[in-house]
Design an enzyme around this catalytic site. Structure first.
Site, PDB file in Angstrom:
ATOM      1  N   GLY A 223     -66.138  23.839  68.536  1.00 58.36           N
ATOM      2  CA  GLY A 223     -66.275  23.102  67.324  1.00 58.36           C
ATOM      3  C   GLY A 223     -65.740  21.924  67.361  1.00 58.36           C
ATOM      4  O   GLY A 223     -65.388  21.245  66.442  1.00 58.36           O
TER       5      GLY A 223
ATOM      6  N   SER B 230     -67.123  19.081  68.182  1.00 60.14           N
ATOM      7  CA  SER B 230     -67.820  17.735  67.864  1.00 60.14           C
ATOM      8  C   SER B 230     -67.526  17.256  66.367  1.00 60.14           C
ATOM      9  O   SER B 230     -67.940  16.071  66.238  1.00 60.14           O
ATOM     10  CB  SER B 230     -69.199  18.144  67.936  1.00 60.14           C
ATOM     11  OG  SER B 230     -69.533  19.094  66.989  1.00 60.14           O
TER      12      SER B 230
ATOM     13  N   SER C 229     -56.992  30.334  58.837  1.00 59.53           N
ATOM     14  CA  SER C 229     -57.067  29.236  57.523  1.00 59.53           C
ATOM     15  C   SER C 229     -55.994  29.975  56.581  1.00 59.53           C
ATOM     16  O   SER C 229     -55.552  31.328  56.905  1.00 59.53           O
ATOM     17  CB  SER C 229     -58.213  29.655  56.663  1.00 59.53           C
ATOM     18  OG  SER C 229     -58.202  28.985  55.448  1.00 59.53           O
TER      19      SER C 229
ATOM     20  N   TYR D  77     -65.692  34.835  54.127  1.00 59.71           N
ATOM     21  CA  TYR D  77     -64.973  33.644  55.101  1.00 59.71           C
ATOM     22  C   TYR D  77     -63.416  34.211  55.174  1.00 59.71           C
ATOM     23  O   TYR D  77     -62.824  34.154  56.168  1.00 59.71           O
ATOM     24  CB  TYR D  77     -64.923  32.350  54.255  1.00 59.71           C
ATOM     25  CG  TYR D  77     -64.016  31.531  54.962  1.00 59.71           C
ATOM     26  CD1 TYR D  77     -64.409  30.813  56.149  1.00 59.71           C
ATOM     27  CD2 TYR D  77     -62.876  30.928  54.406  1.00 59.71           C
ATOM     28  CE1 TYR D  77     -63.775  29.599  56.765  1.00 59.71           C
ATOM     29  CE2 TYR D  77     -62.079  30.218  54.940  1.00 59.71           C
ATOM     30  CZ  TYR D  77     -62.561  29.421  56.209  1.00 59.71           C
ATOM     31  OH  TYR D  77     -61.711  28.316  56.826  1.00 59.71           O
TER      32      TYR D  77
ATOM     33  N   LYS E 294     -61.186  35.093  58.485  1.00 60.09           N
ATOM     34  CA  LYS E 294     -59.967  34.496  58.851  1.00 60.09           C
ATOM     35  C   LYS E 294     -58.614  35.421  58.976  1.00 60.09           C
ATOM     36  O   LYS E 294     -57.833  35.148  59.804  1.00 60.09           O
ATOM     37  CB  LYS E 294     -59.641  33.272  57.826  1.00 60.09           C
ATOM     38  CG  LYS E 294     -60.891  32.190  57.905  1.00 60.09           C
ATOM     39  CD  LYS E 294     -60.792  31.325  59.072  1.00 60.09           C
ATOM     40  CE  LYS E 294     -61.955  31.110  59.985  1.00 60.09           C
ATOM     41  NZ  LYS E 294     -61.789  30.117  61.208  1.00 60.09           N
TER      42      LYS E 294
ATOM     43  N   ILE F 253     -58.151  20.526  54.891  1.00 61.29           N
ATOM     44  CA  ILE F 253     -57.929  19.363  55.857  1.00 61.29           C
ATOM     45  C   ILE F 253     -59.367  18.578  55.588  1.00 61.29           C
ATOM     46  O   ILE F 253     -60.588  19.248  55.625  1.00 61.29           O
ATOM     47  CB  ILE F 253     -58.060  19.898  57.222  1.00 61.29           C
ATOM     48  CG1 ILE F 253     -56.872  21.051  57.492  1.00 61.29           C
ATOM     49  CG2 ILE F 253     -57.942  18.967  58.165  1.00 61.29           C
ATOM     50  CD1 ILE F 253     -55.516  20.546  57.070  1.00 61.29           C
TER      51      ILE F 253
HETATM   52  P1  NAP Z   1     -66.743  21.298  60.393  1.00 64.85           P
HETATM   53  O1  NAP Z   1     -66.275  19.846  60.073  1.00 64.85           O
HETATM   54  O2  NAP Z   1     -67.949  21.876  59.634  1.00 64.85           O
HETATM   55  O3  NAP Z   1     -67.198  21.283  62.019  1.00 64.85           O
HETATM   56  C1  NAP Z   1     -67.255  22.674  62.477  1.00 64.85           C
HETATM   57  C2  NAP Z   1     -67.667  22.659  63.734  1.00 64.85           C
HETATM   58  O4  NAP Z   1     -67.704  23.996  64.347  1.00 64.85           O
HETATM   59  C3  NAP Z   1     -68.710  21.923  64.124  1.00 64.85           C
HETATM   60  O5  NAP Z   1     -68.324  21.129  65.446  1.00 64.85           O
HETATM   61  C4  NAP Z   1     -69.742  22.719  64.327  1.00 64.85           C
HETATM   62  O6  NAP Z   1     -70.614  22.018  65.340  1.00 64.85           O
HETATM   63  C5  NAP Z   1     -69.002  23.683  64.963  1.00 64.85           C
HETATM   64  N1  NAP Z   1     -69.982  25.166  64.985  1.00 64.85           N
HETATM   65  C6  NAP Z   1     -70.525  25.747  63.754  1.00 64.85           C
HETATM   66  N2  NAP Z   1     -70.908  27.140  64.263  1.00 64.85           N
HETATM   67  C7  NAP Z   1     -70.845  26.911  65.459  1.00 64.85           C
HETATM   68  C8  NAP Z   1     -71.326  27.871  66.156  1.00 64.85           C
HETATM   69  N3  NAP Z   1     -72.117  28.741  65.869  1.00 64.85           N
HETATM   70  N4  NAP Z   1     -71.279  27.600  67.778  1.00 64.85           N
HETATM   71  C9  NAP Z   1     -70.471  26.493  68.018  1.00 64.85           C
HETATM   72  N5  NAP Z   1     -69.997  25.727  67.339  1.00 64.85           N
HETATM   73  C10 NAP Z   1     -70.178  25.719  65.923  1.00 64.85           C
HETATM   74  O7  NAP Z   1     -65.536  22.418  59.996  1.00 64.85           O
HETATM   75  P2  NAP Z   1     -64.188  22.146  59.893  1.00 64.85           P
HETATM   76  O8  NAP Z   1     -63.494  21.886  58.389  1.00 64.85           O
HETATM   77  O9  NAP Z   1     -63.351  21.262  60.893  1.00 64.85           O
HETATM   78  O10 NAP Z   1     -63.702  23.737  60.320  1.00 64.85           O
HETATM   79  C11 NAP Z   1     -63.313  24.084  61.507  1.00 64.85           C
HETATM   80  C12 NAP Z   1     -62.461  25.221  61.611  1.00 64.85           C
HETATM   81  O11 NAP Z   1     -61.130  25.045  60.804  1.00 64.85           O
HETATM   82  C13 NAP Z   1     -63.361  26.449  60.992  1.00 64.85           C
HETATM   83  O12 NAP Z   1     -62.940  27.750  61.838  1.00 64.85           O
HETATM   84  C14 NAP Z   1     -62.735  26.715  59.496  1.00 64.85           C
HETATM   85  O13 NAP Z   1     -62.776  27.797  59.180  1.00 64.85           O
HETATM   86  C15 NAP Z   1     -61.142  26.221  59.733  1.00 64.85           C
HETATM   87  N6  NAP Z   1     -60.595  25.843  58.452  1.00 64.85           N
HETATM   88  C16 NAP Z   1     -60.979  24.321  58.017  1.00 64.85           C
HETATM   89  C17 NAP Z   1     -60.226  24.044  56.625  1.00 64.85           C
HETATM   90  C18 NAP Z   1     -60.686  22.717  56.264  1.00 64.85           C
HETATM   91  O14 NAP Z   1     -60.122  22.381  55.074  1.00 64.85           O
HETATM   92  N7  NAP Z   1     -61.549  21.926  56.801  1.00 64.85           N
HETATM   93  C19 NAP Z   1     -59.037  24.845  56.250  1.00 64.85           C
HETATM   94  C20 NAP Z   1     -58.909  25.937  56.874  1.00 64.85           C
HETATM   95  C21 NAP Z   1     -59.585  26.386  58.039  1.00 64.85           C
HETATM   96  P3  NAP Z   1     -72.303  22.323  65.457  1.00 64.85           P
HETATM   97  O15 NAP Z   1     -72.672  22.910  64.039  1.00 64.85           O
HETATM   98  O16 NAP Z   1     -73.181  21.436  66.157  1.00 64.85           O
HETATM   99  O17 NAP Z   1     -72.465  23.820  66.199  1.00 64.85           O
END
Ligand code: NAP
Length: 254
Positions: A14, A16, A140, A154, A158, A187
């Site tokens: 993830g 990217s 998370s 979800y 987690k 975030i």
């Molecule tokens: P995001 O901005 O939507 O980015 C998700 C990343 O995961 C992208 O690079 C996406 O690229 C990749 N991805 C999704 N499905 C995939 C798959 N099947 N295989 C390979 N790569 C995949 O999400 P984010 O907010 O950064 O979240 C990242 C992590 O942090 C997650 O585990 C999420 O649960 C955790 N998290 C986020 C928050 C928050 O507030 N943002 C809070 C708590 C936890 P592609 O779609 O191109 O594959």
């Protein structure tokens, strides 16, 4: 602390976008060779170019063990090994319990929880050969600590990541590999932006430090777990949420 990552080979799933990209940037800044894994090739290319410092992208889908094995073979071929795995890829499409379909449940579980198993297993042969083998999961606060309507699937994944970690780290201890988890609060990422401005504003208001987190906040926590200095820390969690889980009610905020 950061000096111990200089020249190390780091894989960020993830990588990217969002938190993964932030983690990748922090590691690249301290001299690590970073491989970004995700599905969208164009986004990978753009992220790697923006990060620079030798970062590169590889297409891989964490729901496919075969796809991950191919990516790790390529990472090892380019860099000679893997020292750090940041298992970060995850999705959070909301669905209420009453409306949730089996397909929605399976997609979130296959990506977030089974994907964690697949990626850790695929990285193991390489991590075993490192003298600083580290696995850092992105979990998370939602699930392990808190709840949020619309995210029961979800939250289950987690929390499940932590259950997985607490046994897996025992199995990996004999190789000197540690496994720990960062638990982000809210975030500001591309994924979070999709929830809309009202959601972002209400979340920021619920955070004692009065802001959403940024991706570097999580990157620095991951960097600590990956460092040489954290070599005696395994199976642990670090909440990075600006204090969000603490207030008992809105009145508890000063
Ligand atoms: P995001 O901005 O939507 O980015 C998700 C990343 O995961 C992208 O690079 C996406 O690229 C990749 N991805 C999704 N499905 C995939 C798959 N099947 N295989 C390979 N790569 C995949 O999400 P984010 O907010 O950064 O979240 C990242 C992590 O942090 C997650 O585990 C999420 O649960 C955790 N998290 C986020 C928050 C928050 O507030 N943002 C809070 C708590 C936890 P592609 O779609 O191109 O594959």
């Amino acid at each position: 602390m950061s000096a111990s990552l200089n020249g190390r080979s780091v894989v960020v799933t993830g990588g990217s976008k969002g938190i993964g990209r932030g983690i990748a940037e922090v590691f690249a800044q301290v001299g690590a060779r970073v491989a970004l894994l995700a599905r969208d090739a164009a986004q990978l290319e753009a992220a790697a170019a923006a990060i620079g410092r030798g970062a590169y992208g590889l297409c891989a889908d964490v729901t496919s063990a075969q796809s991950l094995q191919a990516a790790f073979t390529e990472v090892a071929r380019r860099g000679g090994g893997i020292d750090v795995l940041c298992a970060n890829a995850g999705i959070f499409p909301p669905a209420t319990l009453e409306d949730m379909t089996e397909a929605q449940w399976d997609l979130v579980n296959n990506t977030n929880l089974k994907g964690t198993f697949f990626v850790v297993q695929a990285a193991l042969p390489y991590l075993k050969n490192s003298d600083q083998g580290r696995i850092v999961l992105t979990s998370s606060i939602t699930g392990p600590v808190t709840g949020f309507a619309g995210w029961s699937h979800y939250g289950a994944t987690k929390a499940g990541q932590l259950g997985f970690m607490r046994t897996a780290c025992l199995e990996l201890a004999k190789y000197g590999i540690t496994m720990n988890a960062v638990l982000p609060g809210n975030i500001l990422t591309e994924g979070l932006a999709e929830m809309g401005v009202d959601y972002q504003n209400s979340m920021a208001a619920a955070v004692p430090l009065k802001r959403l987190g940024n991706v570097a906040d999580i990157g620095h926590a991951a960097l600590y777990f990956a460092s040489k200095e954290a070599g005696y820390v395994t199976g642990q969690t670090l909440i990075v949420d600006g204090g969000q889980i603490l207030p008992e009610s809105p009145e508890a905020m000063a």
